[in-house]
Design a protein around this motif. Sequence first.
Motif, PDB file in Angstrom:
ATOM      1  N   TYR A   1       0.844  -1.199   0.000  1.00  0.00           N
ATOM      2  CA  TYR A   1       0.000   0.000   0.000  1.00  0.00           C
ATOM      3  C   TYR A   1       0.876   1.245   0.000  1.00  0.00           C
ATOM      4  CZ  TYR A   1      -3.702  -3.284   1.010  1.00  0.00           C
ATOM      5  OH  TYR A   1      -4.583  -4.334   0.935  1.00  0.00           O
ATOM      6  N   PRO A   2       0.842   1.983  -1.094  1.00  0.00           N
ATOM      7  CA  PRO A   2       1.760   3.110  -1.252  1.00  0.00           C
ATOM      8  C   PRO A   2       1.297   4.405  -0.583  1.00  0.00           C
ATOM      9  CG  PRO A   2       0.472   2.814  -3.249  1.00  0.00           C
ATOM     10  CD  PRO A   2       0.011   1.756  -2.274  1.00  0.00           C
ATOM     11  N   GLY A   3       0.055   4.439  -0.095  1.00  0.00           N
ATOM     12  CA  GLY A   3      -0.487   5.701   0.415  1.00  0.00           C
ATOM     13  C   GLY A   3       0.324   6.294   1.554  1.00  0.00           C
ATOM     14  N   GLU A   4       0.364   7.608   1.590  1.00  0.00           N
ATOM     15  CA  GLU A   4       1.137   8.299   2.618  1.00  0.00           C
ATOM     16  C   GLU A   4       0.509   8.168   3.999  1.00  0.00           C
ATOM     17  OE1 GLU A   4       2.583  12.090   1.711  1.00  0.00           O
ATOM     18  OE2 GLU A   4       3.677  11.198   0.021  1.00  0.00           O
ATOM     19  N   TYR A   5      -0.732   7.701   4.043  1.00  0.00           N
ATOM     20  CA  TYR A   5      -1.431   7.627   5.315  1.00  0.00           C
ATOM     21  C   TYR A   5      -0.778   6.647   6.280  1.00  0.00           C
ATOM     22  CZ  TYR A   5      -3.487   3.633   2.870  1.00  0.00           C
ATOM     23  OH  TYR A   5      -3.657   2.480   2.156  1.00  0.00           O
ATOM     24  N   LEU A   6       0.160   5.829   5.783  1.00  0.00           N
ATOM     25  CA  LEU A   6       0.825   4.891   6.684  1.00  0.00           C
ATOM     26  C   LEU A   6       2.061   5.504   7.350  1.00  0.00           C
ATOM     27  CD1 LEU A   6       0.459   1.522   4.757  1.00  0.00           C
ATOM     28  CD2 LEU A   6      -0.516   2.122   6.987  1.00  0.00           C
ATOM     29  N   LYS A   7       2.446   6.692   6.872  1.00  0.00           N
ATOM     30  CA  LYS A   7       3.631   7.336   7.466  1.00  0.00           C
ATOM     31  C   LYS A   7       3.500   7.549   8.972  1.00  0.00           C
ATOM     32  CE  LYS A   7       5.827   9.575   3.524  1.00  0.00           C
ATOM     33  NZ  LYS A   7       6.036  10.829   2.766  1.00  0.00           N
ATOM     34  N   PRO A   8       2.356   8.055   9.437  1.00  0.00           N
ATOM     35  CA  PRO A   8       2.229   8.238  10.893  1.00  0.00           C
ATOM     36  C   PRO A   8       2.383   6.929  11.670  1.00  0.00           C
ATOM     37  CG  PRO A   8       0.497   9.418   9.736  1.00  0.00           C
ATOM     38  CD  PRO A   8       1.204   8.602   8.708  1.00  0.00           C
ATOM     39  N   VAL A   9       1.950   5.837  11.063  1.00  0.00           N
ATOM     40  CA  VAL A   9       2.105   4.548  11.740  1.00  0.00           C
ATOM     41  C   VAL A   9       3.582   4.227  11.893  1.00  0.00           C
ATOM     42  CG1 VAL A   9       1.612   2.076  11.633  1.00  0.00           C
ATOM     43  CG2 VAL A   9      -0.089   3.724  10.801  1.00  0.00           C
ATOM     44  N   GLY A  10       4.329   4.421  10.814  1.00  0.00           N
ATOM     45  CA  GLY A  10       5.772   4.179  10.858  1.00  0.00           C
ATOM     46  C   GLY A  10       6.452   5.071  11.867  1.00  0.00           C
ATOM     47  N   GLU A  11       6.045   6.321  11.857  1.00  0.00           N
ATOM     48  CA  GLU A  11       6.668   7.276  12.778  1.00  0.00           C
ATOM     49  C   GLU A  11       6.372   6.920  14.232  1.00  0.00           C
ATOM     50  OE1 GLU A  11       5.076  10.885  11.212  1.00  0.00           O
ATOM     51  OE2 GLU A  11       6.373  10.781   9.445  1.00  0.00           O
ATOM     52  N   ALA A  12       5.132   6.508  14.474  1.00  0.00           N
ATOM     53  CA  ALA A  12       4.766   6.140  15.847  1.00  0.00           C
ATOM     54  C   ALA A  12       5.566   4.933  16.311  1.00  0.00           C
ATOM     55  CB  ALA A  12       3.269   5.834  15.909  1.00  0.00           C
ATOM     56  N   LEU A  13       5.735   3.979  15.415  1.00  0.00           N
ATOM     57  CA  LEU A  13       6.505   2.794  15.771  1.00  0.00           C
ATOM     58  C   LEU A  13       7.956   3.161  16.054  1.00  0.00           C
ATOM     59  CD1 LEU A  13       5.050   0.276  13.181  1.00  0.00           C
ATOM     60  CD2 LEU A  13       4.903   0.049  15.672  1.00  0.00           C
ATOM     61  N   ALA A  14       8.506   4.028  15.214  1.00  0.00           N
ATOM     62  CA  ALA A  14       9.902   4.437  15.383  1.00  0.00           C
ATOM     63  C   ALA A  14      10.092   5.188  16.695  1.00  0.00           C
ATOM     64  CB  ALA A  14      10.335   5.303  14.202  1.00  0.00           C
ATOM     65  N   ALA A  15       9.118   6.059  16.988  1.00  0.00           N
ATOM     66  CA  ALA A  15       9.234   6.850  18.216  1.00  0.00           C
ATOM     67  C   ALA A  15       9.156   5.956  19.445  1.00  0.00           C
ATOM     68  CB  ALA A  15       8.108   7.896  18.250  1.00  0.00           C
ATOM     69  N   LYS A  16       8.354   4.929  19.344  1.00  0.00           N
ATOM     70  CA  LYS A  16       8.124   4.097  20.516  1.00  0.00           C
ATOM     71  C   LYS A  16       9.194   3.010  20.686  1.00  0.00           C
ATOM     72  CE  LYS A  16       4.484   1.254  22.604  1.00  0.00           C
ATOM     73  NZ  LYS A  16       3.295   0.475  22.270  1.00  0.00           N
ATOM     74  N   LEU A  17       9.628   2.449  19.559  1.00  0.00           N
ATOM     75  CA  LEU A  17      10.488   1.270  19.638  1.00  0.00           C
ATOM     76  C   LEU A  17      11.911   1.508  19.132  1.00  0.00           C
ATOM     77  CD1 LEU A  17       7.824  -1.242  18.307  1.00  0.00           C
ATOM     78  CD2 LEU A  17       8.538  -0.953  20.683  1.00  0.00           C
ATOM     79  N   GLY A  18      12.137   2.706  18.597  1.00  0.00           N
ATOM     80  CA  GLY A  18      13.466   2.923  18.018  1.00  0.00           C
ATOM     81  C   GLY A  18      13.719   1.939  16.909  1.00  0.00           C
ATOM     82  N   ASN A  19      14.943   1.434  16.826  1.00  0.00           N
ATOM     83  CA  ASN A  19      15.249   0.515  15.730  1.00  0.00           C
ATOM     84  C   ASN A  19      15.152  -0.948  16.147  1.00  0.00           C
ATOM     85  OD1 ASN A  19      17.406   0.319  17.395  1.00  0.00           O
ATOM     86  ND2 ASN A  19      18.941   1.025  15.905  1.00  0.00           N
TER      87      ASN A  19
END
Length: 592
Positions: A205-223
Amino acid sequence: MATSNIFVQILDRVRKASDALIAAGILPAGIDFSRVSVEPPRDPAHGDMATNAAMVLAREAGRKPRELAEALAEQLRTGDLIGKVEIAGPGFINLTLNPAAWIAALRTAVQLGPRYGKSDLGGGVRVNVEYVSANPTGPMHIGHCRGAVFGDALANLLDFTGHKVTREYYVNDAGAQVDQLARSAFLRYREALGEDIGEIPEGLYPGEYLKPVGEALAAKLGNALLMQPEAEWLPLVRAKAIETMMATVRADLAGLNVKHDLFSSERDLVEGNIDRVAESIKWLRALGCVYEGRLPPPKGAPVEDWEDREQTLFRSTAFGDDVDRPLRKSDGSYTYFAADIAYHRGKIERGFRTLIDVWGADHGGYIKRMKAAVQALSDGEAELDVKLIQLVRLLRAGEPVKMSKRAGEFVTLREVVDEVGRDAVRFMMLFRKNDAVLDFDLAKVIEQSRDNPVFYVQYGHARGQSVFRNARAAFPDLPADFADPAVLAEASLDRLSDPAELSLIRQIALYPRVIEAAAAAHEPHRIAFYLFDLASQFHAFWTLGNSAPHLRFIIQNDRQMTVARLVLVQALVTVLASGLALLGVEAPNEMR
RNA sequence: GCGCUCGUAGCUCAGCCGGAUAGAGCAUCAGACUUCGAAUCUGAGGGUCGGGGGUUCGAAUCCCUCCGAGCGCGCCA
C-alpha cells in the motif's frame, strides 16, 4: 400502535365489505384476501384511491369482476370515510374520500409529529444489518461511503418500522491483505528511522497515510524491530497499523454520521479462545454440508497456476449455488468464505433470523454461496438479503475526477465531506436505487437550485419554517405548539378545501405508506424520492399564492385561515424533517 | 462459456413485491416577481419501456429467448 397509514385504514374497510359479502353468501368463507390492495391511482380523475378487490376475488368467488365490484361498492358506500364509490375499467373500485377523512389524516400527522409514519410493521423482530465492512487497509474513499450511508439509512428505516436493529461492521483484520498492510507500514517505519525506502513495491500500500504509523513505531520502539525476522515484527506492526486504520475509519464514519453498534473482528474468530471457523466447519461437516473433494477447473479466464487437488469444500450446490466452494487455501489457512461462514453463524447464534448484508457490486458473485451457507447454518430458518451497492463515479462539473489507485492517490471520503458537506453526500448517495451506478458531481451538489435535490428538499423545510417566523410577526398571539391536541381541535381545518391544499395533504398522507413500502423492500431511496416530490408540491403551492393572494399561508385579516394553513405547514415540515432524519440529513430552519 | 445486476423521453433517472392514458428533473421553447424567501413556479413539445415470444381480465414489472452494457467466475477480501 394504530396505523397512521390511511391506505391501510381503507383496506380494512374493503375487508369489512368483503366480510359482509361472505355473510351474505356472495363470497365464499375463507377467501384469499392477500392480493387485495388499496393504492393511489395514477390518474387523479380516478379518485383518491383504487382497490383491485373485485378483480382479485372474482375468480375464487366464481363471479364476474364488475358484478362483484357492484356488491362491494354498495357496502363501501356506508360509513363516513368514503364519499364517492365508482366502478371503472375491468372492475376497479375507485374511491373518493370525504374531505373530513383527509383533514383527519392531516391532524394525525401533526399530532404524532416525529412519530408520524412510525409503524409496528416489523413486530419487534430482530434484524442484523451489516454494512461498510471496509478492509482496514486505508482511509475510506467515496466508494465505501455509498454502502455506509445506505446501510445506516436502511437501519434507521427498519428501526422506525418496528424492527430491533443491530448495526454491524465486520472488520477484515485477518488474511493476506492486512499482512501486506503490515509490510507497508514496516517500510514507513524504516523510512521514519531515516532510511531511503525508494518506491513502495507493487502489491503493497503506497499511500502516505501509513507514514504516521511508521513514525509512531519508530518513536516508541526505536530501531528494535530492524533486527527481528518478519515473523516476529509482523504481528506487532500489523496490530498497530490495523488499530490506526480502524481509528481513521471510525472517524470517517463519524464525519458522515454513520453509526454501528458492533465491530466484529475476523481475527477474533480464529484467535479467540475457540477457533470458531474450525468449529463451524466441523459443525457443517456433521450435517453433511462439508466434504473433501475436487473441483473442476474454472471456466472463462484461464487460471495459470491451477492445480487439481483435493480440498475442503462446502456443499453450496445443495442450496442452489453453481459449484461447491473451498474453505481452505492450499497453504492450509482458511478462505475468506470460511471465516465469513463462522461470522454469519455467530449472527444466527445470537438469535437473528433476518440478516441483511450490504456489499459492493463487485461481490455479487458471492451472494449464492453466502445465502447457501446461511440456509445450512440455520436449517433454513434464517434469511439473508444481500444489498449490492453499485459504484460511484466522482465528477466535477461533469468531468471525471482523476484517481490512481496504483499510486495510492484517491479522493478520500473525508475530502469529499469536507468539500460539499455531510448532508449533500448522504442525500445524493440515497437519491438513486442501490443497484444503479451513481454519478456524484462535486459541483452540482452544492448548487442552490432545483437541479440539486439536496438543496431543493432542505429549502422546502427552511421555507416552511420561514412561514412560521413571518406568521408570528403578523399574529403575535399564535399558539406556541401546533401539535397540541387542543390547538388542533380548535383550528378550523375544514377551511383547507382548495384542490391544491387537498393535494398537498394527500401527499403528506402518503408518507406512512412510503415508509412501509421502503422498509419492506429494503429500499431507503424511496424516501428520498418521496421527499423530493413532497417539496415540489409545497413549492408549487407556495407560488400559487403569488397570483392568488387568498392562497397564501398568512392572511392578514383572517387569523382563523392562517392558523389552518399553519397546521398544514406544520405537517409539511414534520414529514420533511422526519424523512430527512431517516436519511441522516439535517432539516435546516433557514438556508442563508 | 456460466452466473449476477441492468437496458424506460435527446441527457440523468423514478415507476410503489402485476393495475387504468408510462412519470419527474435537466436541456429546448413560451410564460409568472410593488411575492408569506422567484434559491421558486406554470405551460408546451419529446416514448415501438432494447427486440421477439409467453402467462394473465391486465405486463415497464413475472417466465423464456435473442441483442447490448457493467461486475464476477478455486487457494483476493
